[in-house]
Design an enzyme around this catalytic site. Sequence first.
Site, PDB file in Angstrom:
ATOM      1  CG  HIS A   1      -4.584   9.724   0.376  1.00  0.00           C
ATOM      2  ND1 HIS A   1      -3.247   9.581   0.102  1.00  0.00           N
ATOM      3  CD2 HIS A   1      -4.723   9.378   1.671  1.00  0.00           C
ATOM      4  CE1 HIS A   1      -2.610   9.148   1.177  1.00  0.00           C
ATOM      5  NE2 HIS A   1      -3.483   9.023   2.144  1.00  0.00           N
TER       6      HIS A   1
ATOM      7  CE1 TYR B   1       0.639   7.941   2.860  1.00  0.00           C
ATOM      8  CE2 TYR B   1       0.996   5.739   2.033  1.00  0.00           C
ATOM      9  CZ  TYR B   1       0.199   6.664   2.676  1.00  0.00           C
ATOM     10  OH  TYR B   1      -1.033   6.292   3.139  1.00  0.00           O
TER      11      TYR B   1
ATOM     12  CE  LYS C   1      -3.660   4.788   0.409  1.00  0.00           C
ATOM     13  NZ  LYS C   1      -2.298   4.708   0.950  1.00  0.00           N
TER      14      LYS C   1
ATOM     15  CG  ASP D   1      -1.772   1.268   1.262  1.00  0.00           C
ATOM     16  OD1 ASP D   1      -2.817   1.237   0.578  1.00  0.00           O
ATOM     17  OD2 ASP D   1      -1.414   2.285   1.904  1.00  0.00           O
TER      18      ASP D   1
HETATM   19  N1  LIG Z   1      -5.361   6.350   3.768  1.00  0.00           N
HETATM   20  C1  LIG Z   1      -4.853   7.017   4.782  1.00  0.00           C
HETATM   21  O1  LIG Z   1      -5.235   8.171   5.039  1.00  0.00           O
HETATM   22  C2  LIG Z   1      -3.814   6.380   5.628  1.00  0.00           C
HETATM   23  C3  LIG Z   1      -3.192   5.227   5.217  1.00  0.00           C
HETATM   24  N2  LIG Z   1      -2.242   4.615   5.990  1.00  0.00           N
HETATM   25  C4  LIG Z   1      -1.641   3.355   5.483  1.00  0.00           C
HETATM   26  O2  LIG Z   1      -1.651   2.367   6.522  1.00  0.00           O
HETATM   27  C5  LIG Z   1      -0.322   1.973   6.836  1.00  0.00           C
HETATM   28  C6  LIG Z   1      -0.180   1.636   8.304  1.00  0.00           C
HETATM   29  O3  LIG Z   1      -0.564   2.689   9.125  1.00  0.00           O
HETATM   30  P1  LIG Z   1       0.467   3.420  10.109  1.00  0.00           P
HETATM   31  O4  LIG Z   1      -0.259   4.551  10.721  1.00  0.00           O
HETATM   32  O5  LIG Z   1       1.713   3.658   9.382  1.00  0.00           O
HETATM   33  O6  LIG Z   1       0.764   2.385  11.197  1.00  0.00           O
HETATM   34  P2  LIG Z   1       0.619   1.136  12.113  1.00  0.00           P
HETATM   35  O7  LIG Z   1      -0.636   1.195  12.907  1.00  0.00           O
HETATM   36  O8  LIG Z   1       0.959  -0.083  11.356  1.00  0.00           O
HETATM   37  O9  LIG Z   1       1.808   1.506  13.132  1.00  0.00           O
HETATM   38  C7  LIG Z   1       3.146   1.509  12.772  1.00  0.00           C
HETATM   39  C8  LIG Z   1       3.964   1.923  13.980  1.00  0.00           C
HETATM   40  O10 LIG Z   1       3.790   0.956  15.026  1.00  0.00           O
HETATM   41  C9  LIG Z   1       5.055   0.528  15.481  1.00  0.00           C
HETATM   42  N3  LIG Z   1       4.967  -0.881  15.875  1.00  0.00           N
HETATM   43  C10 LIG Z   1       4.406  -1.889  15.191  1.00  0.00           C
HETATM   44  N4  LIG Z   1       4.507  -3.037  15.874  1.00  0.00           N
HETATM   45  C11 LIG Z   1       5.154  -2.754  17.017  1.00  0.00           C
HETATM   46  C12 LIG Z   1       5.547  -3.526  18.146  1.00  0.00           C
HETATM   47  N5  LIG Z   1       5.285  -4.823  18.219  1.00  0.00           N
HETATM   48  N6  LIG Z   1       6.177  -2.901  19.156  1.00  0.00           N
HETATM   49  C13 LIG Z   1       6.458  -1.571  19.089  1.00  0.00           C
HETATM   50  N7  LIG Z   1       6.098  -0.777  18.044  1.00  0.00           N
HETATM   51  C14 LIG Z   1       5.457  -1.362  17.022  1.00  0.00           C
HETATM   52  C15 LIG Z   1       5.978   0.686  14.304  1.00  0.00           C
HETATM   53  O11 LIG Z   1       7.286   0.825  14.791  1.00  0.00           O
HETATM   54  P3  LIG Z   1       8.483   0.023  14.100  1.00  0.00           P
HETATM   55  O12 LIG Z   1       8.692   0.726  12.801  1.00  0.00           O
HETATM   56  O13 LIG Z   1       9.585   0.167  15.089  1.00  0.00           O
HETATM   57  O14 LIG Z   1       8.028  -1.396  13.911  1.00  0.00           O
HETATM   58  C16 LIG Z   1       5.441   1.968  13.653  1.00  0.00           C
HETATM   59  O15 LIG Z   1       5.970   3.097  14.290  1.00  0.00           O
HETATM   60  C17 LIG Z   1       0.520   3.157   6.365  1.00  0.00           C
HETATM   61  O16 LIG Z   1       1.878   2.814   6.207  1.00  0.00           O
HETATM   62  C18 LIG Z   1      -0.188   3.531   5.079  1.00  0.00           C
HETATM   63  O17 LIG Z   1       0.201   2.652   4.049  1.00  0.00           O
HETATM   64  C19 LIG Z   1      -1.922   5.133   7.218  1.00  0.00           C
HETATM   65  C20 LIG Z   1      -2.495   6.283   7.686  1.00  0.00           C
HETATM   66  C21 LIG Z   1      -3.475   7.019   6.918  1.00  0.00           C
HETATM   67  O1  LIG Z   2      -3.496  10.790   4.704  1.00  0.00           O
HETATM   68  C1  LIG Z   2      -2.620  10.403   5.449  1.00  0.00           C
HETATM   69  N1  LIG Z   2      -2.225  11.038   6.579  1.00  0.00           N
HETATM   70  C2  LIG Z   2      -1.267  10.309   7.188  1.00  0.00           C
HETATM   71  C3  LIG Z   2      -0.584  10.549   8.358  1.00  0.00           C
HETATM   72  C4  LIG Z   2       0.354   9.634   8.787  1.00  0.00           C
HETATM   73  C5  LIG Z   2       0.579   8.490   8.029  1.00  0.00           C
HETATM   74  C6  LIG Z   2      -0.097   8.252   6.842  1.00  0.00           C
HETATM   75  C7  LIG Z   2      -1.018   9.176   6.437  1.00  0.00           C
HETATM   76  C8  LIG Z   2      -1.875   9.210   5.314  1.00  0.00           C
HETATM   77  O2  LIG Z   2      -2.007   8.401   4.410  1.00  0.00           O
END
Ligand SMILES: NC(=O)C1=CN([C@@H]2O[C@H](COP(=O)(O)OP(=O)(O)OC[C@H]3O[C@@H](n4cnc5c(N)ncnc54)[C@H](OP(=O)(O)O)[C@@H]3O)[C@@H](O)[C@H]2O)C=CC1
Ligand SMILES: O=C1Nc2ccccc2C1=O
Length: 325
Positions: A116, A57, A85, A52
Amino acid sequence: MPQHKLATEVYFDLNDGHKIPALGLGTVPPEDNAEVKDQVITAVRAGYRHIDTAWYYGTEPYIGEALKVLFAEGYKREDLFITSKVWPSFHHSPEKSLDKSLSALGIEYVDLFLQHWPVCLSGDENGLPAAPKNDDGSLKYDDDPVDGVGFIETYKKLEDIKATNKARSIGVSNYSIPRLRKLLQKAKIVPVLNQIEYHPQLPQQDLVDFCQKHKILVEAYSPVGGPGAPVLKLPYINELAEKYEVSVNEITNAYHILQGRITLPRSSNLERIKTNVRLPQLTKDELDKLYQIGVENPTRYSVDSWGYGIGFRWWKGDTWSKEFD
Ligand SMILES: NC(=O)C1=CN([C@@H]2O[C@H](COP(=O)(O)OP(=O)(O)OC[C@H]3O[C@@H](n4cnc5c(N)ncnc54)[C@H](OP(=O)(O)O)[C@@H]3O)[C@@H](O)[C@H]2O)C=CC1
Ligand SMILES: O=C1Nc2ccccc2C1=O
């Protein structure tokens, strides 16, 4: 050691006849965008088939580098599912945004192209700046962020893109029920899915039910609550991880996958990516108990300013806002 099914082997049907792997790798930039290359390579070698990403990003060129390595190892484009997106500041030309993404990724098509956010920010022809501001510091929109319908025009452009085959499927992200209702009145193609924040602390059964009624899958972003992984601190998740002898991340993935939702975990920790693939068979009672955590104490972790006023209930202080419906 109990034998578990693999989350990487679960696929769901999309409403347009395509299939989607239930476990996808999130690629929001870590501290250094270039790290995403190794994360993608590690994930695919570990069995993930779904990546994804998004123009926003800035990690697509590194994913492109990873794909080159993987294709040279014999992985086939058709075996991978890649999502990108279009960002709101690119609402006027989603095809140009997609062309930039395809070029950075080094591929001919994406499996899924998402809108998005259902708002129109005021970017130039290259979608810049991504978060345009007025002189008073407020976000600069091309359309009324609450009552405007420009977001529907953007989606219609995605419908045209689907006809070009540069995107096999089209869908949406961050759509509330009121936005989906408005969209479905005008759309010719029902979005295949809605990507939203979802985890045990954020119950959104009404939105899930609405999507299900219209054959729109739900895709969970921030499955552990984003940076700091706050969701993983819940005692019940740790209890289940101990019971099933899996990681806490595998419990949060199972929470979605066993209920028909796609999940998109992200990590900079390659070992975590590699091992986060088992699918413990949680019972219905356990799934319900996880759901109840959020009913009793709902928490939304992603609170981007362009998300206000678009029909979601946002966690503000100690009450849910009344913005919904
Ligand atoms: N459409 C939208 O608006 C959005 C889409 N997204 C999508 O969803 C994906 C995932 O969401 P995102 O908010 O990034 O994150 P997650 O909910 O997957 O959280 C990721 C964070 O959690 C930490 N983490 C995970 N497992 C553990 C563990 N066991 N112990 C400690 N820390 C941990 C990671 O640290 P570490 O790196 O150290 O493992 C990282 O900092 C994004 O990458 C993106 O592709 C996200 C937000 C908005
Ligand atoms: O729209 C977004 N806002 C965000 C903030 C943090 C990580 C991912 C996203 C998105 O994809």
